[in-house]
Motif scaffolding. Structure first.
Motif, short mmCIF file in Angstrom:
data_model
loop_
_atom_site.label_atom_id
_atom_site.label_comp_id
_atom_site.label_asym_id
_atom_site.label_seq_id
_atom_site.Cartn_x
_atom_site.Cartn_y
_atom_site.Cartn_z
N UNK A 75 24.54 57.57 -19.34
CA UNK A 75 23.16 59.47 -19.50
C UNK A 75 23.63 60.93 -18.77
N UNK A 76 24.97 60.44 -17.94
CA UNK A 76 25.39 61.84 -18.41
C UNK A 76 26.36 62.32 -16.99
N UNK A 77 26.97 62.74 -15.97
CA UNK A 77 27.58 62.62 -14.72
C UNK A 77 26.00 62.98 -13.35
N UNK A 78 26.07 61.88 -12.73
CA UNK A 78 25.53 61.92 -11.58
C UNK A 78 25.73 63.46 -10.95
N UNK A 79 23.73 63.58 -10.40
CA UNK A 79 24.07 65.24 -9.45
C UNK A 79 23.17 64.10 -8.07
N UNK A 80 22.58 62.75 -8.11
CA UNK A 80 22.06 62.00 -7.50
C UNK A 80 22.37 60.72 -6.96
N UNK A 81 23.16 60.28 -5.82
CA UNK A 81 23.70 59.04 -5.58
C UNK A 81 22.71 58.25 -4.87
N UNK A 82 22.64 57.54 -4.73
CA UNK A 82 21.34 56.54 -3.80
C UNK A 82 21.76 55.46 -3.10
N UNK A 83 22.42 54.65 -2.32
CA UNK A 83 23.59 53.62 -1.68
C UNK A 83 22.28 52.89 -1.37
N UNK A 84 21.40 51.71 -1.66
CA UNK A 84 21.13 50.98 -0.60
C UNK A 84 21.32 49.22 -1.13
N UNK A 85 22.00 49.11 -1.96
CA UNK A 85 23.16 47.70 -1.66
C UNK A 85 23.51 47.86 -0.60
N UNK A 86 23.10 45.97 -0.30
CA UNK A 86 24.32 45.79 1.30
C UNK A 86 23.71 43.93 1.57
N UNK A 87 24.21 43.40 2.36
CA UNK A 87 24.05 42.29 2.80
C UNK A 87 23.43 42.63 4.40
N UNK A 88 22.36 41.53 4.91
CA UNK A 88 21.82 41.32 6.07
C UNK A 88 22.27 40.10 6.87
N UNK A 89 23.64 40.13 6.80
CA UNK A 89 24.19 38.51 7.19
C UNK A 89 24.45 38.45 9.10
N UNK A 90 23.83 37.39 9.19
CA UNK A 90 23.35 37.52 10.83
C UNK A 90 24.29 36.03 11.52
N UNK A 91 25.22 36.90 12.28
CA UNK A 91 26.11 35.98 13.02
C UNK A 91 26.73 35.68 14.74
N UNK A 92 26.74 35.26 15.81
CA UNK A 92 26.96 35.61 17.09
C UNK A 92 28.45 35.83 16.46
N UNK A 93 28.96 36.78 17.96
CA UNK A 93 30.62 36.83 18.06
C UNK A 93 31.31 35.61 17.98
N UNK A 94 30.79 35.13 18.98
CA UNK A 94 30.84 33.70 18.94
C UNK A 94 30.09 33.31 19.47
N UNK A 95 29.94 31.65 18.61
CA UNK A 95 28.74 30.78 18.73
C UNK A 95 29.26 29.19 19.11
N UNK A 96 28.24 28.14 18.73
CA UNK A 96 28.54 27.21 18.69
C UNK A 96 29.53 26.57 19.13
N UNK A 97 30.42 25.81 20.01
CA UNK A 97 31.63 25.33 19.81
C UNK A 97 32.11 25.82 19.68
N UNK A 98 32.26 27.66 20.29
CA UNK A 98 33.14 28.37 20.28
C UNK A 98 33.57 29.28 18.40
N UNK A 99 32.62 28.53 17.51
CA UNK A 99 32.74 29.02 16.14
C UNK A 99 32.72 30.61 15.68
N UNK A 100 33.97 31.30 15.79
CA UNK A 100 34.15 32.60 15.57
C UNK A 100 33.06 32.80 14.05
#
Length: 253
Positions: A75-100
């Motif tokens: 297409x040619x060299x870009x003048x516009x870049x939009x970053x939408x890629x990502x993940x939305x993982x959720x977890x407690x820092x220290x979960x049940x029974x000490x799971x990290x």
């Protein structure tokens, strides 16, 4: 910057906010490169808007380098870049029974933060080599944070950290690239009607909507794409993070 005729890169462009952005930019005359891990959906989106799709793992520098080279060759060299890629993982820092949750933290940072940094870096290098437009601009990069960077909920430590870092690097990168005429902006979306939301039970969605002041609904991905186009069009927007959230403030849980 006039969008018509420009080459744009959209990561995560096969679905959700990225797909809406790709469609919006294409409707305004841009030639759009879709960088997405889902090759089939990326190809379908490219066929729909007359763009070019490349299967890309944004967390891999080699994959990003190859993808942007492919877009440039096609297409040619870009003048516009939009970053939408990502993940939305959720977890407690220290979960049940000490799971990290160090594995969740590692993956989230690699995809959301390193992925954004990889694409931004390679895209800006291409922009810096272009001749400036009449406005003095060579390019625009728009990254995606989240309102969680300020309102992170329980279980969102990794996600909030990744999005907070994206917001935090906006100003220093804008200052660095100012002499080259490349603008950097970040959008922090609130609660949007994306595939992740569509997979939730209706009762859960209604509970989420109850926290949105006005408009009293989930955001439409097209509204994200509209803001992207407005940022590109307005040359005085630079180095800032914009919340797009209908005055939402996330509760603790």
């Amino acid at each position: 910057m006039d969008i018509s005729g420009q080459v744009a890169i959209v990561t995560g462009g096969a679905s959700g906010l990225g797909a809406a952005t790709a469609r919006k930019l294409a409707s305004l005359g841009a030639k759009v490169g879709i960088l997405d891990f889902d090759a089939d959906r990326g190809s379908a989106m490219a066929a729909e808007i007359g763009g070019h799709a490349v299967k890309t793992d944004v967390s891999s520098e080699d994959s990003v380098a190859a993808a942007i080279a492919s877009v440039k060759d096609t297409l040619g060299a870009p003048r516009i870049a939009v970053n939408c890629a990502g993940v939305g993982l959720a977890a407690r820092v220290v979960g049940r029974e000490g799971k990290l949750s160090t594995d969740v933290f590692d993956k989230t940072i690699k995809v959301n933060l390193y992925g954004t940094y990889n694409v931004m870096s390679y895209a800006m290098r291409e922009m810096a080599a272009l001749d400036p437009l009449d406005t003095g601009e060579r390019g625009v990069v728009i990254n995606t944070a989240s309102v969680a960077f300020q309102d992170g909920q329980v279980g969102q430590a990794a996600y909030a950290a990744s999005k907070g870092a994206i917001a935090a690097m906006t100003l220093p990168v804008a200052r660095e690239m100012a002499k080259l005429g490349v603008r950097i902006m970040t959008i922090a979306p609130g609660l949007f009607n994306t595939p992740m939301m569509e997979s939730l039970p209706e009762e859960t969605v209604q509970g989420i909507v109850a926290n949105i002041p006005f408009p009293h609904r989930l955001g439409n991905p097209e509204e994200y794409g509209l803001l992207v186009s407005q940022i590109i069009a307005n040359p005085y927007l630079n180095g800032e993070t914009i919340r797009l959230d209908a005055a939402t403030r996330l509760p603790q849980r």
